[in-house]
Design an enzyme around this catalytic site. Sequence first.
Site, PDB file in Angstrom:
ATOM      1  N   GLY A 170       0.925  -1.329   0.114  1.00 25.30           N
ATOM      2  CA  GLY A 170       0.188  -0.136  -0.072  1.00 25.30           C
ATOM      3  C   GLY A 170       0.937   1.360   0.087  1.00 25.30           C
ATOM      4  O   GLY A 170       2.181   1.215  -0.596  1.00 25.30           O
ATOM      5  N   ILE A 172       2.445   2.784   2.641  1.00 21.76           N
ATOM      6  CA  ILE A 172       3.819   2.654   3.113  1.00 21.76           C
ATOM      7  C   ILE A 172       4.692   1.712   2.497  1.00 21.76           C
ATOM      8  O   ILE A 172       6.070   1.982   2.306  1.00 21.76           O
ATOM      9  CB  ILE A 172       3.726   2.237   4.421  1.00 21.76           C
ATOM     10  CG1 ILE A 172       2.737   3.287   5.183  1.00 21.76           C
ATOM     11  CG2 ILE A 172       4.801   1.990   5.395  1.00 21.76           C
ATOM     12  CD1 ILE A 172       2.340   3.080   6.731  1.00 21.76           C
ATOM     13  N   ARG A 192      -2.414  -8.319  -1.727  1.00 22.22           N
ATOM     14  CA  ARG A 192      -3.594  -8.881  -2.055  1.00 22.22           C
ATOM     15  C   ARG A 192      -3.957  -8.739  -3.490  1.00 22.22           C
ATOM     16  O   ARG A 192      -4.408  -9.590  -4.188  1.00 22.22           O
ATOM     17  CB  ARG A 192      -4.840  -8.454  -1.068  1.00 22.22           C
ATOM     18  CG  ARG A 192      -6.013  -8.923  -1.361  1.00 22.22           C
ATOM     19  CD  ARG A 192      -7.068  -8.261  -0.739  1.00 22.22           C
ATOM     20  NE  ARG A 192      -6.943  -8.310   0.696  1.00 22.22           N
ATOM     21  CZ  ARG A 192      -7.639  -7.873   1.802  1.00 22.22           C
ATOM     22  NH1 ARG A 192      -8.569  -7.242   1.374  1.00 22.22           N
ATOM     23  NH2 ARG A 192      -7.444  -8.169   2.965  1.00 22.22           N
ATOM     24  N   ARG A 254       2.463  -3.962  12.748  1.00 27.18           N
ATOM     25  CA  ARG A 254       1.987  -4.356  14.049  1.00 27.18           C
ATOM     26  C   ARG A 254       2.144  -5.659  14.746  1.00 27.18           C
ATOM     27  O   ARG A 254       2.739  -6.491  13.833  1.00 27.18           O
ATOM     28  CB  ARG A 254       0.266  -4.485  13.898  1.00 27.18           C
ATOM     29  CG  ARG A 254      -0.430  -3.116  13.762  1.00 27.18           C
ATOM     30  CD  ARG A 254      -0.610  -2.484  15.099  1.00 27.18           C
ATOM     31  NE  ARG A 254      -1.314  -1.231  14.656  1.00 27.18           N
ATOM     32  CZ  ARG A 254      -1.070  -0.085  14.383  1.00 27.18           C
ATOM     33  NH1 ARG A 254       0.226   0.077  14.362  1.00 27.18           N
ATOM     34  NH2 ARG A 254      -1.780   0.875  14.270  1.00 27.18           N
ATOM     35  N   GLU A 283       3.062  -5.028  23.663  1.00 26.96           N
ATOM     36  CA  GLU A 283       3.466  -3.766  23.817  1.00 26.96           C
ATOM     37  C   GLU A 283       2.699  -3.049  25.108  1.00 26.96           C
ATOM     38  O   GLU A 283       1.396  -3.186  25.107  1.00 26.96           O
ATOM     39  CB  GLU A 283       3.854  -2.777  23.009  1.00 26.96           C
ATOM     40  CG  GLU A 283       2.765  -2.435  21.988  1.00 26.96           C
ATOM     41  CD  GLU A 283       3.120  -1.678  20.547  1.00 26.96           C
ATOM     42  OE1 GLU A 283       2.858  -0.315  20.817  1.00 26.96           O
ATOM     43  OE2 GLU A 283       3.736  -2.242  20.033  1.00 26.96           O
ATOM     44  N   HIS A 301       7.894   1.904  19.110  1.00 20.52           N
ATOM     45  CA  HIS A 301       6.710   2.094  18.357  1.00 20.52           C
ATOM     46  C   HIS A 301       6.773   3.900  18.130  1.00 20.52           C
ATOM     47  O   HIS A 301       5.848   4.327  18.321  1.00 20.52           O
ATOM     48  CB  HIS A 301       5.476   1.870  19.272  1.00 20.52           C
ATOM     49  CG  HIS A 301       4.391   1.752  18.188  1.00 20.52           C
ATOM     50  ND1 HIS A 301       3.187   0.775  18.499  1.00 20.52           N
ATOM     51  CD2 HIS A 301       4.023   2.245  17.061  1.00 20.52           C
ATOM     52  CE1 HIS A 301       2.305   1.000  17.484  1.00 20.52           C
ATOM     53  NE2 HIS A 301       2.900   1.786  16.637  1.00 20.52           N
ATOM     54  N   GLY A 303       7.659   4.694  14.998  1.00 24.03           N
ATOM     55  CA  GLY A 303       7.771   4.735  13.103  1.00 24.03           C
ATOM     56  C   GLY A 303       7.087   6.088  12.824  1.00 24.03           C
ATOM     57  O   GLY A 303       7.479   6.669  11.614  1.00 24.03           O
TER      58      GLY A 303
END
Length: 339
Positions: A170, A172, A192, A254, A283, A301, A303
Amino acid sequence: MGANRSGMAQTPRPARPRVVVTRELPDTTVARMVELFDTVPNQADAGMDRAALATAMADCDVLVPTVTDTIDAALIEGAGDRLKLIANFGAGVNHIDLKAARARGIVVTNTPGVLTEDTADMTMALIISVPRRLAEGEKLVRSGQWKGWSPGGMLGHRIGGKKLGIVGMGRIGQAVARRARAFGLDIHYHNRNRLPKVVEAELGAEFHSNLDAMLGRIDILTIHTPLNDDSRDLIDARRIALLGPQVYLINASRGGIVDEDAMIDALEGRRLAGAGLDVWRFEPQIDPRLLALPNVVMTPHMGSATLEGRQATGDKVIANIQFWSHGHRPPDQVLDGWA
């Protein structure tokens, strides 16, 4: 009055909806929300517990949660009748039960696109950091034990010429591919749906319809798919076994997408060369076995953690609330699972 997706008239919405914010957001975002709405901000940077969420959802028109808030079916079913919009601060919505929200007639929005470049930057940093052993080198310098340059000191691996496998192509994933191509990586991807040929040509990317087949061909694996029922434990013990001992695993998406126990076993057994992790299964709790591994680069976390990104996220939340309060469909309404 506005209209829903079927064209039927909707109940008029409050001119100044009561908005409850679950976490401390950028000052500019909060100031604008207070100006526009009847806003109840969270002044402390600590997440609400379940009881506080239930109380908030019982007496607001709009809830603004973040990834740290689990908005499950029970909380949604117990919400007050006035709650009609969950305007998530962030792109991921795996922490919100979309089916339960739909059943209650609650619209859910998110903030796609604004964090693409930031997350891609972090991913590229991890792709470089793990093979080049940057975290180990930094710790060595700080320890005072470094004895100076030597021909065999802190040898890592170059990334130019290596094969990068991207799971999820996608926004990112494509942003990562553009960066990686500039560093001389060969781009492979599983998605997909296959990208248009013109985009594949731009990225120099080779499509793999079979994920297992791609995993056996790459040197670095990076994950950029949302967490949902289809992707949970997508990279499980069986698929980790398909990766060679030279492979580095990067995850800035994730934690639940990777079987963490299987990954740790492979790292400890040297069946994986290393890992770069910005997300965790439980987390903020980190498995102590990971903390003991020198070939794992870990970040908290972060990013999407740029001031510019947070402000842009807040702007999207405000726009979604405004569109909804004026009787229009919000621009970032989440439609997955919606009829």
